[in-house]
Structures are given as C-alpha cells and as structure tokens.
Design a protein around this motif. Structure first.
Motif, PDB file in Angstrom:
ATOM      1  N   SER A  32      10.590  -0.406  -1.141  1.00 29.68           N
ATOM      2  CA  SER A  32      10.768  -1.037   0.175  1.00 29.68           C
ATOM      3  C   SER A  32       9.640  -2.024   0.446  1.00 29.68           C
ATOM      4  O   SER A  32       9.864  -3.122   0.969  1.00 29.68           O
ATOM      5  N   ARG A  33       8.442  -1.639   0.084  1.00 31.87           N
ATOM      6  CA  ARG A  33       7.273  -2.518   0.264  1.00 31.87           C
ATOM      7  C   ARG A  33       7.450  -3.819  -0.518  1.00 31.87           C
ATOM      8  O   ARG A  33       7.126  -4.907  -0.030  1.00 31.87           O
ATOM      9  N   ALA A  34       7.982  -3.720  -1.736  1.00 32.37           N
ATOM     10  CA  ALA A  34       8.221  -4.918  -2.542  1.00 32.37           C
ATOM     11  C   ALA A  34       9.279  -5.815  -1.903  1.00 32.37           C
ATOM     12  O   ALA A  34       9.201  -7.044  -1.999  1.00 32.37           O
ATOM     13  N   LEU A  35      10.253  -5.202  -1.217  1.00 28.91           N
ATOM     14  CA  LEU A  35      11.334  -5.974  -0.598  1.00 28.91           C
ATOM     15  C   LEU A  35      10.870  -6.765   0.620  1.00 28.91           C
ATOM     16  O   LEU A  35      11.524  -7.734   1.018  1.00 28.91           O
ATOM     17  N   LEU A  36       9.752  -6.354   1.211  1.00 31.80           N
ATOM     18  CA  LEU A  36       9.251  -7.051   2.393  1.00 31.80           C
ATOM     19  C   LEU A  36       8.895  -8.504   2.101  1.00 31.80           C
ATOM     20  O   LEU A  36       8.858  -9.338   3.012  1.00 31.80           O
ATOM     21  N   ALA A  37       8.656  -8.813   0.839  1.00 31.56           N
ATOM     22  CA  ALA A  37       8.337 -10.191   0.449  1.00 31.56           C
ATOM     23  C   ALA A  37       9.580 -11.081   0.416  1.00 31.56           C
ATOM     24  O   ALA A  37       9.467 -12.280   0.179  1.00 31.56           O
ATOM     25  N   LYS A  38      10.764 -10.471   0.643  1.00 31.03           N
ATOM     26  CA  LYS A  38      12.036 -11.199   0.494  1.00 31.03           C
ATOM     27  C   LYS A  38      12.050 -11.924  -0.858  1.00 31.03           C
ATOM     28  O   LYS A  38      12.210 -13.145  -0.935  1.00 31.03           O
ATOM     29  N   PRO A  39      11.903 -11.152  -1.923  1.00 32.01           N
ATOM     30  CA  PRO A  39      11.609 -11.738  -3.235  1.00 32.01           C
ATOM     31  C   PRO A  39      12.781 -12.424  -3.910  1.00 32.01           C
ATOM     32  O   PRO A  39      13.939 -12.043  -3.730  1.00 32.01           O
ATOM     33  N   LYS A  40      12.442 -13.422  -4.689  1.00 31.43           N
ATOM     34  CA  LYS A  40      13.365 -13.993  -5.664  1.00 31.43           C
ATOM     35  C   LYS A  40      13.057 -13.434  -7.053  1.00 31.43           C
ATOM     36  O   LYS A  40      13.812 -13.637  -7.996  1.00 31.43           O
ATOM     37  N   LEU A  41      11.932 -12.711  -7.157  1.00 30.29           N
ATOM     38  CA  LEU A  41      11.585 -11.982  -8.372  1.00 30.29           C
ATOM     39  C   LEU A  41      11.019 -10.628  -7.976  1.00 30.29           C
ATOM     40  O   LEU A  41      10.012 -10.549  -7.265  1.00 30.29           O
ATOM     41  N   LEU A  42      11.688  -9.564  -8.403  1.00 29.28           N
ATOM     42  CA  LEU A  42      11.191  -8.199  -8.215  1.00 29.28           C
ATOM     43  C   LEU A  42      10.464  -7.786  -9.485  1.00 29.28           C
ATOM     44  O   LEU A  42      11.054  -7.807 -10.571  1.00 29.28           O
ATOM     45  N   ALA A  43       9.193  -7.427  -9.375  1.00 27.41           N
ATOM     46  CA  ALA A  43       8.400  -6.997 -10.523  1.00 27.41           C
ATOM     47  C   ALA A  43       8.082  -5.518 -10.365  1.00 27.41           C
ATOM     48  O   ALA A  43       7.396  -5.119  -9.413  1.00 27.41           O
ATOM     49  N   LEU A  44       8.587  -4.702 -11.284  1.00 26.84           N
ATOM     50  CA  LEU A  44       8.533  -3.253 -11.144  1.00 26.84           C
ATOM     51  C   LEU A  44       7.872  -2.627 -12.370  1.00 26.84           C
ATOM     52  O   LEU A  44       8.349  -2.801 -13.487  1.00 26.84           O
ATOM     53  N   ASP A  45       6.786  -1.889 -12.145  1.00 24.24           N
ATOM     54  CA  ASP A  45       6.063  -1.251 -13.240  1.00 24.24           C
ATOM     55  C   ASP A  45       6.376   0.240 -13.245  1.00 24.24           C
ATOM     56  O   ASP A  45       5.896   0.987 -12.402  1.00 24.24           O
ATOM     57  N   GLU A  46       7.220   0.652 -14.185  1.00 27.67           N
ATOM     58  CA  GLU A  46       7.652   2.055 -14.297  1.00 27.67           C
ATOM     59  C   GLU A  46       8.150   2.582 -12.944  1.00 27.67           C
ATOM     60  O   GLU A  46       7.590   3.532 -12.387  1.00 27.67           O
ATOM     61  N   PRO A  47       9.211   1.987 -12.381  1.00 30.88           N
ATOM     62  CA  PRO A  47       9.649   2.357 -11.035  1.00 30.88           C
ATOM     63  C   PRO A  47      10.117   3.796 -10.880  1.00 30.88           C
ATOM     64  O   PRO A  47      10.114   4.328  -9.770  1.00 30.88           O
TER      65      PRO A  47
END
Length: 256
Positions: free
Chosen positions: A139-154
């Motif tokens: 959810s925290r990553a989505l707050l950026a309204k991203p065009k690229l989601l970068a996930l390290d071992e989600p």
C-alpha cells in the motif's frame, strides 16, 4: 543502446564493494506494463540490482536512464520498526505521503482498500502478521501512484496461501494501474507462470527472456538444476486452472 520506449534502462552497469564484484556489465530494459522478475541464488546481487536501478545505491560503472517524470513505488525486502514506538498503519503510511492533508487521508484509505487491508488503518504496525505487513508495505508503494512498481521479495514471511494471494494481487495491480513491475522473487513456480521477462542473475545476467525460454537455458539449468527445471515444465503443462485473489481454483474450460 537505450530503448526509447523503456521506463528504465541499465547499460553495462557494474558495482563493486571493496574488491568484490557485486554486479558486472548489467544490461536491462523495463518496458511499460511489463512484469520483469529477477531470480538467482543467494548472494547473486538481486537486491543490489534493484536498489541501483532505483537510484538508492550508486553504480561504479555504466549508465542508468529513467524516463522523465517516472513515478516509482518501492517495496523493500524488509522494514524494521522500533517495537517501543507506537505507530498505527495510518500514521506509518502518512509518513510517505506529501501534499494536502485532506488528500493524504483519502490516498491512504484508497491504497489500503486496493490491497485488501482497509480494516487495518487504525491498527498498530507492531501487531500485524507477516502477510498483513507485506500488504501495508505494498500500500505504501502505491501511494506514489507508480508507473513502475519495484518489489524486493514481496512475499517474504508470508505463508503459502498468502503468497498466492499476494502474487495474484500484484498481477491485478499491474493491470489496474497500467504500470510495470520489477521484482525480486524466489518463488520460481509463480515466476514461470506469471512473469513476462525473467532475468537470471549471478553477479552478471546469465540468461534472460520469456520464462519458458529461460527454463531451458543451460545457464538456468546450471544454477537451479535439471530436476527443478523439469518440475517447472510440468507445472506449465498441467496448469489448466488459475487462482482467484482468495486462493480458490477456477478451471480453464477451454482446455479439453
């Protein structure tokens, strides 16, 4: 050579720590709406590659090009919080938001709802389960309204059922947000079933491409073993169903 349509490009990137080579001559292109997953053994440099790509760590050589105005949402492998610090989910996410206060609350509610944990907004971060914590970090990553989601071992620290649900959610978010995903993962079955491009890393790029191509590459077989590759191939052949976000199985009736 830079691909003009790429959101992110790495060209001949290298990283050293003292005399040890962490990354050597890495070329990588992330295209819009693409899911790219980095795999490799422990110590292969996967998290280092992700951090360098995002500008969180400097490269010693090579060139990194990010599309102008690229919004990136980053989910780290782990986040350590002081257990003595009272911190609600809402306050934790509020620390990541900039802008008008009224908009912040709406964005937080929306991000938590999108990952299925809106009910946790007033809960303490320290009391969350592993799966709940990962969804809050997403959810925290989505707050950026991203065009690229970068996930390290989600899916780290999440049980098997929760892993399936989380990976399905990531795929849904890619479709909903029309964003690309760059991810580090150890879950090779999911990687081979859902990823558009696999990067097999061991300080350098051993092989890359579509999952089926990579799973037959000699470099992949050397790293992960033929028995594992055959299991992945069997999984591909027999995977005539799909999982819902709740982990239920739906049959693909067009396989007769």
């Amino acid at each position: 050579m830079t691909n003009e349509n790429a959101l992110l490009s790495l060209q001949s990137v290298g990283v050293k720590h003292e005399k040890r080579v962490l990354l050597n001559n890495i070329d990588l292109h992330i295209m819009p709406k693409e899911i790219v997953t980095i795999i490799g053994p422990n110590g292969a440099g996967k998290s280092t590659l992700l951090r360098v790509a995002l500008g969180l760590m400097n490269a010693d050589s090579g060139r990194i090009v990010r599309k102008k105005g690229l919004r990136i949402g980053y989910m780290p492998q782990r986040m350590t919080l002081n257990p003595l610090l009272p911190l609600t989910v809402e306050r934790f996410l509020g620390m990541a938001v900039t802008g008008k206060k009224r908009g912040e609350s709406h964005d937080i509610e929306s991000a938590l709802a999108r990952t299925g944990v809106a009910h946790l907004q007033k809960h303490s971060m320290q009391n969350l389960s592993g799966g709940e914590t990962q969804r809050v970090l997403l959810s925290r990553a989505l707050l950026a309204k991203p065009k690229l989601l970068a996930l390290d071992e989600p899916a780290q620290g999440v049980d098997i059922t929760g892993q399936t649900e989380l990976y399905e959610l990531i795929t849904q978010l890619r479709d909903e947000l029309s964003c690309a995903v760059l991810m580090v993962s150890h879950d090779l079955h999911w990687v081979m079933a859902k990823t558009d491009t696999v990067i097999c890393l061991n300080q350098h790029v051993c092989c890359h491409g579509h999952p089926e191509k990579v799973s037959n590459d000699p470099a992949y077989l050397q790293l992960f073993g033929r028995r594992h590759a055959e299991a992945i191939a069997l999984y591909h052949h027999d995977h005539d169903h799909r999982h819902t976000v709740h982990g239920d199985i739906e049959c693909d009736h067009h396989h007769d």
